[in-house]
Design a protein around this motif. Sequence first.
Motif, PDB file in Angstrom:
ATOM      1  N   TYR A  45     -25.339  -2.133  58.673  1.00 48.91           N
ATOM      2  CA  TYR A  45     -26.359  -1.918  57.645  1.00 48.91           C
ATOM      3  C   TYR A  45     -27.690  -2.511  58.081  1.00 48.91           C
ATOM      4  CZ  TYR A  45     -22.353  -0.653  54.771  1.00 48.91           C
ATOM      5  OH  TYR A  45     -21.212  -0.041  54.305  1.00 48.91           O
ATOM      6  N   HIS A  46     -28.767  -1.846  57.643  1.00 46.25           N
ATOM      7  CA  HIS A  46     -30.152  -2.327  57.866  1.00 46.25           C
ATOM      8  C   HIS A  46     -30.448  -2.512  59.352  1.00 46.25           C
ATOM      9  CE1 HIS A  46     -30.318  -2.755  53.563  1.00 46.25           C
ATOM     10  NE2 HIS A  46     -29.317  -3.611  53.574  1.00 46.25           N
ATOM     11  N   PRO A  48     -32.713  -1.643  62.400  1.00 46.94           N
ATOM     12  CA  PRO A  48     -34.050  -1.083  62.628  1.00 46.94           C
ATOM     13  C   PRO A  48     -34.108  -0.283  63.931  1.00 46.94           C
ATOM     14  CG  PRO A  48     -34.005  -3.391  63.277  1.00 46.94           C
ATOM     15  CD  PRO A  48     -32.630  -3.068  62.753  1.00 46.94           C
ATOM     16  N   HIS A  67     -33.700   4.859  55.515  1.00 48.85           N
ATOM     17  CA  HIS A  67     -34.753   4.237  54.702  1.00 48.85           C
ATOM     18  C   HIS A  67     -36.065   4.443  55.457  1.00 48.85           C
ATOM     19  CE1 HIS A  67     -31.534   1.976  52.495  1.00 48.85           C
ATOM     20  NE2 HIS A  67     -30.957   2.040  53.680  1.00 48.85           N
ATOM     21  N   SER A  73     -33.980   5.867  49.681  1.00 51.94           N
ATOM     22  CA  SER A  73     -33.089   6.165  50.793  1.00 51.94           C
ATOM     23  C   SER A  73     -32.408   7.514  50.569  1.00 51.94           C
ATOM     24  CB  SER A  73     -32.048   5.063  50.954  1.00 51.94           C
ATOM     25  OG  SER A  73     -31.240   4.977  49.798  1.00 51.94           O
ATOM     26  N   THR A  89     -40.949   2.221  61.724  1.00 51.87           N
ATOM     27  CA  THR A  89     -39.581   1.698  61.824  1.00 51.87           C
ATOM     28  C   THR A  89     -38.658   2.371  60.825  1.00 51.87           C
ATOM     29  OG1 THR A  89     -40.356  -0.452  62.620  1.00 51.87           O
ATOM     30  CG2 THR A  89     -38.134  -0.370  61.690  1.00 51.87           C
ATOM     31  N   ILE A  91     -35.056   2.211  59.050  1.00 52.67           N
ATOM     32  CA  ILE A  91     -33.971   1.281  58.736  1.00 52.67           C
ATOM     33  C   ILE A  91     -32.746   2.135  58.409  1.00 52.67           C
ATOM     34  CG2 ILE A  91     -33.174  -0.602  57.269  1.00 52.67           C
ATOM     35  CD1 ILE A  91     -35.558  -1.336  59.041  1.00 52.67           C
ATOM     36  N   ASP A  93     -28.457   2.695  57.809  1.00 54.83           N
ATOM     37  CA  ASP A  93     -27.120   2.210  57.452  1.00 54.83           C
ATOM     38  C   ASP A  93     -26.076   3.168  58.024  1.00 54.83           C
ATOM     39  OD1 ASP A  93     -28.432   0.299  55.898  1.00 54.83           O
ATOM     40  OD2 ASP A  93     -28.248   1.490  54.061  1.00 54.83           O
TER      41      ASP A  93
END
Length: 308
Positions: A45-46, A48, A67, A73, A89, A91, A93
């Motif tokens: 998750y998360h 970058p 994201h 999202s 960037t 993000i 998941d």
Amino acid sequence: MKRRNELDKIDLTHPKQLQTLVENRRVFSLDNCELNVYESYQQAYHIPLTFNDLVITSMVRGKKVMHLFDKPSFDYLPGETVIVPANETMIIDFPEAALQAPTQCVALAVDAGYIHETVDYLNNYYNAADERHQWKLQFNQYHFENDTEVSALINKLIRICSSGNGDKNIFADLNLKELLIRLLQSQQLQQVAQEAALSGSNRSRHHFVLQYIHEHLTEKIAVDALSRKAYLSRNMFFKWFRDQFGITPLDYINRERVNMAKKLLAIPGNSVNKVSAECGFTDANYFIRIFKKMEGITPKAYQMISTR
């Protein structure tokens, strides 16, 4: 079951060659672009990810949650493409990634000068029918469902970039230019359709035509009526529409009718014949063929999935 113009599957990295289980990367570099193949084999998750150039990404396997741009999202699935500007960037998941069910995504980073050259080409040669329209890459429209041409071009670019052909830069150049043009056309179509729907804007022939289509989507739409809205002859209208939006008027009308049908099919009790008629199709068999061509499954199969 393959749906929505998914890309051809790419061979997964051999387990002994994996450097990481999250966003393992293979890269193929050419003169004007760089093809990256990313695979993830466990939940994460998360994560970058940033590129120095504009990147065209397309899902091949599995599911990501993206994201972007401080927007809500969204699920990112096979058969879809996302474009992201340089130095933005993402993000990401990976809620479902596993060793036996990895995600796989391609990311095509494209040189900025090459993009400017392509946009200049469009502005120089494809604005004769509407001098006010200027082609430009924007990022208020960045998430697309692939069409047949986009899928075919990305598949071919993957084969070219990963081949040992000494002339691959030449072939990549031709296919990459067409891919950029088709994405620009798709972006232009989405933007004009939204403007026409939200504001009833009639600032250009684009808005006149798309607004008329949406207002009469459930009725028979005559090509002569559309060409009159565009102030063009019938033959010139077909050429103008395809040049501007990358698809024919009939393909666009059918696509919008199928989108309407998907919403109606999700309502329990609606029959395929009823939905076909309500969406402007005069022949239920034709509706079934068009729906299957666009979605990869029949309306009945789609209804069974969506009403579970």
